[in-house]
Design a protein around this motif. Structure first.
Motif, PDB file in Angstrom:
ATOM      1  N   UNK A   1     -35.776  -1.436 -40.898  1.00  0.00           N
ATOM      2  CA  UNK A   1     -35.602  -2.714 -40.215  1.00  0.00           C
ATOM      3  C   UNK A   1     -34.566  -2.617 -39.094  1.00  0.00           C
ATOM      4  N   UNK A   2     -33.727  -1.568 -39.156  1.00  0.00           N
ATOM      5  CA  UNK A   2     -32.735  -1.363 -38.100  1.00  0.00           C
ATOM      6  C   UNK A   2     -33.318  -0.644 -36.889  1.00  0.00           C
ATOM      7  N   UNK A   3     -34.584  -0.218 -36.974  1.00  0.00           N
ATOM      8  CA  UNK A   3     -35.204   0.469 -35.839  1.00  0.00           C
ATOM      9  C   UNK A   3     -35.279  -0.448 -34.622  1.00  0.00           C
ATOM     10  N   UNK A   4     -35.502  -1.727 -34.844  1.00  0.00           N
ATOM     11  CA  UNK A   4     -35.589  -2.658 -33.716  1.00  0.00           C
ATOM     12  C   UNK A   4     -34.278  -2.695 -32.939  1.00  0.00           C
ATOM     13  N   UNK A   5     -33.148  -2.710 -33.668  1.00  0.00           N
ATOM     14  CA  UNK A   5     -31.862  -2.685 -32.968  1.00  0.00           C
ATOM     15  C   UNK A   5     -31.705  -1.383 -32.194  1.00  0.00           C
TER      16      UNK A   5
ATOM     17  N   UNK B   1     -33.890  -1.680 -29.118  1.00  0.00           N
ATOM     18  CA  UNK B   1     -33.283  -2.610 -28.152  1.00  0.00           C
ATOM     19  C   UNK B   1     -32.121  -1.942 -27.425  1.00  0.00           C
ATOM     20  N   UNK B   2     -31.340  -1.167 -28.155  1.00  0.00           N
ATOM     21  CA  UNK B   2     -30.218  -0.467 -27.536  1.00  0.00           C
ATOM     22  C   UNK B   2     -30.712   0.556 -26.518  1.00  0.00           C
ATOM     23  N   UNK B   3     -31.816   1.240 -26.865  1.00  0.00           N
ATOM     24  CA  UNK B   3     -32.382   2.206 -25.926  1.00  0.00           C
ATOM     25  C   UNK B   3     -32.921   1.501 -24.684  1.00  0.00           C
ATOM     26  N   UNK B   4     -33.545   0.346 -24.885  1.00  0.00           N
ATOM     27  CA  UNK B   4     -34.070  -0.396 -23.725  1.00  0.00           C
ATOM     28  C   UNK B   4     -32.939  -0.865 -22.824  1.00  0.00           C
TER      29      UNK B   4
ATOM     30  N   UNK C   1     -43.211  -0.059 -28.987  1.00  0.00           N
ATOM     31  CA  UNK C   1     -43.016   0.067 -30.435  1.00  0.00           C
ATOM     32  C   UNK C   1     -44.175  -0.569 -31.182  1.00  0.00           C
ATOM     33  N   UNK C   2     -44.679   0.148 -32.217  1.00  0.00           N
ATOM     34  CA  UNK C   2     -45.700  -0.371 -33.131  1.00  0.00           C
ATOM     35  C   UNK C   2     -45.231  -0.085 -34.561  1.00  0.00           C
ATOM     36  N   UNK C   3     -45.098  -1.129 -35.388  1.00  0.00           N
ATOM     37  CA  UNK C   3     -44.580  -0.970 -36.751  1.00  0.00           C
ATOM     38  C   UNK C   3     -45.509  -1.661 -37.730  1.00  0.00           C
TER      39      UNK C   3
END
Length: 406
Positions: A281-285, A288-291, A299-301
């Motif tokens: 669930x922390x992958x989104x953060x 976002x940090x990379x963006x 991203x596809x989850x």
């Protein structure tokens, strides 16, 4: 040390370990045996068949037998054999002989002590036939002497068995302690290595962000004098500086934590020093940090697969994504990145792909660094497989992990 503990000690090896208490007991026993000799010295008249000259020999044998008890702990078999002589010929040596039989049973092997006591009995029984013992008839003597010797030997053997049990328990306790210390050392080492791998991943991620923003800042400010390029606005410079400062601060904090863990005293277990572990669930953060750092990430989850995956698999999947974003940022900074996390047949599949510059070959893609090597081992421990390589101008980092127990 382990070999020395596992070997049984011989009676001769016990002397250096004798305590002051044991030696004090030996002195007291010798004193009692000498008092027994003295007490029987006044009963010569009761033994009518003994000549006057032989009474001195009897007392001398009693004294020698009493003093010989000093060496009975160190050489129980030798003293037990030598005691056959006073046990056969001297009535005043009776107490010393009984004490030697006890020490023989307590310190020597039964295959040695039992035959020696058998010889004692065979030679002591005829004494009553040669010399009438006052207050004891022949039948009583035949019953009393075997019972006395056998009871004394049995008590000695029981003491020996008890000592062997105690020593066996002590050896087992030492072996258990050594095994526990070895397991604890292994756990500490594994935990430190795990923490080091975690910190490598995090620091590589932070430093790559620093490199991207610092490079962009350098390029845009350097090109400000060129009329063909638009200079950075103060707000853009400020935003880039904020990102650099925040990531530098986080990198320093995480490095400090790593050093504190690795410098921790050996007596304190590092198992409680672990930092909170990331989940999928922390992958989104992370994305976002990379963006925000300027990467173009798609991203596809699969939410169902993410929810069902166990904690260690989620942590490993997070590290795969982090490593893929870091590598793309370092080696293909302007390329779009695609992140896909899917569940299929009880397996969690994580894939990070990005196109590479034209003309770049597979040998030029870093694949033997600490990041991918550590990640490969991490995936293997979780029962999965990790693949990475260049195909058709696309670099792919993919991992396949069991969602449940491997």
């Amino acid at each position: 040390m382990r070999q020395a503990v596992s070997q049984p000690r011989s009676p001769e090896a016990e002397l250096p370990a004798l305590t002051g208490r044991a030696r004090t007991l030996d002195v007291v026993l010798i004193a009692i045996a000498l008092l027994y000799v003295l007490a029987n010295s006044f009963g010569f008249g009761e033994f009518a068949r003994l000549p006057q000259w032989y009474w001195g020999v009897d007392i001398a044998l009693g004294v020698v037998a009493s003093v010989a008890l000093w060496w009975a702990r160190k050489h129980p078999v030798l003293i037990g054999v030598l005691m056959i002589i006073p046990g056969t010929l001297s009535i005043t040596a009776g107490l010393a002989v009984v004490a030697a039989v006890y020490r023989l049973g307590a310190s020597a092997s039964p295959r040695l002590s039992i035959p020696v006591v058998g010889v004692h009995l065979a030679l002591a029984l005829p004494y009553h036939w040669v010399v009438d013992v006052p207050g004891m008839d022949w039948l009583t003597w035949l019953i009393f002497i075997p019972l006395l010797y056998l009871l004394t030997l049995s008590v000695g053997l029981l003491a020996r068995a008890r000592q062997q049990v105690i020593e066996g328990l002590q050896r087992a306790a030492v072996a258990d302690r050594e095994r526990y210390n070895a397991q604890l050392a292994t756990l500490r080492r594994d935990e430190r290595e795990r923490i080091a791998r975690e910190m490598h991943d995090v620091l590589a991620h932070r430093i790559s962000l620093l490199s991207v923003h610092a490079g962009a800042l350098e390029f845009r400010t350097k090109s400000a004098a060129d009329p063909g390029h638009r200079p950075m606005s103060p707000e853009e410079v400020h935003d880039a500086a904020v990102v650099i400062r925040e990531n530098a601060h986080l990198a320093v904090e995480e490095l400090r934590e790593l050093l504190e863990v690795l410098r921790e005293d050996e007596s304190a277990s590092p198992l409680g020093a672990s930092r909170p572990q990331p989940r999928l669930e922390d992958v989104r953060d992370l994305i976002d940090e990379a963006r925000r750092a300027g990467q173009h990430v798609d991203m596809t989850i699969d939410e169902a697969a993410v929810q069902n995956a166990r904690a260690s698999v989620q942590r490993t999947a997070y590290r795969i994504v982090q490593e893929g974003l870091t590598n793309a940022r370092k080696h293909a900074p302007h390329s779009p990145v695609s992140v896909a996390i899917r569940g299929d047949d009880g397996r969690l599949r994580v894939e990070v792909t990005n196109p590479v510059a034209l003309g770049l070959t597979a040998t030029e893609i870093p694949g033997a660094g600490a990041g991918l090597a550590g990640l490969t081992e991490r995936v293997r421990i979780d029962g999965g497989k990790l693949r990475h390589g260049l195909t058709g101008g696309i670099f792919a980092l993919s991992g396949e992990l069991p969602i449940g127990t491997p």
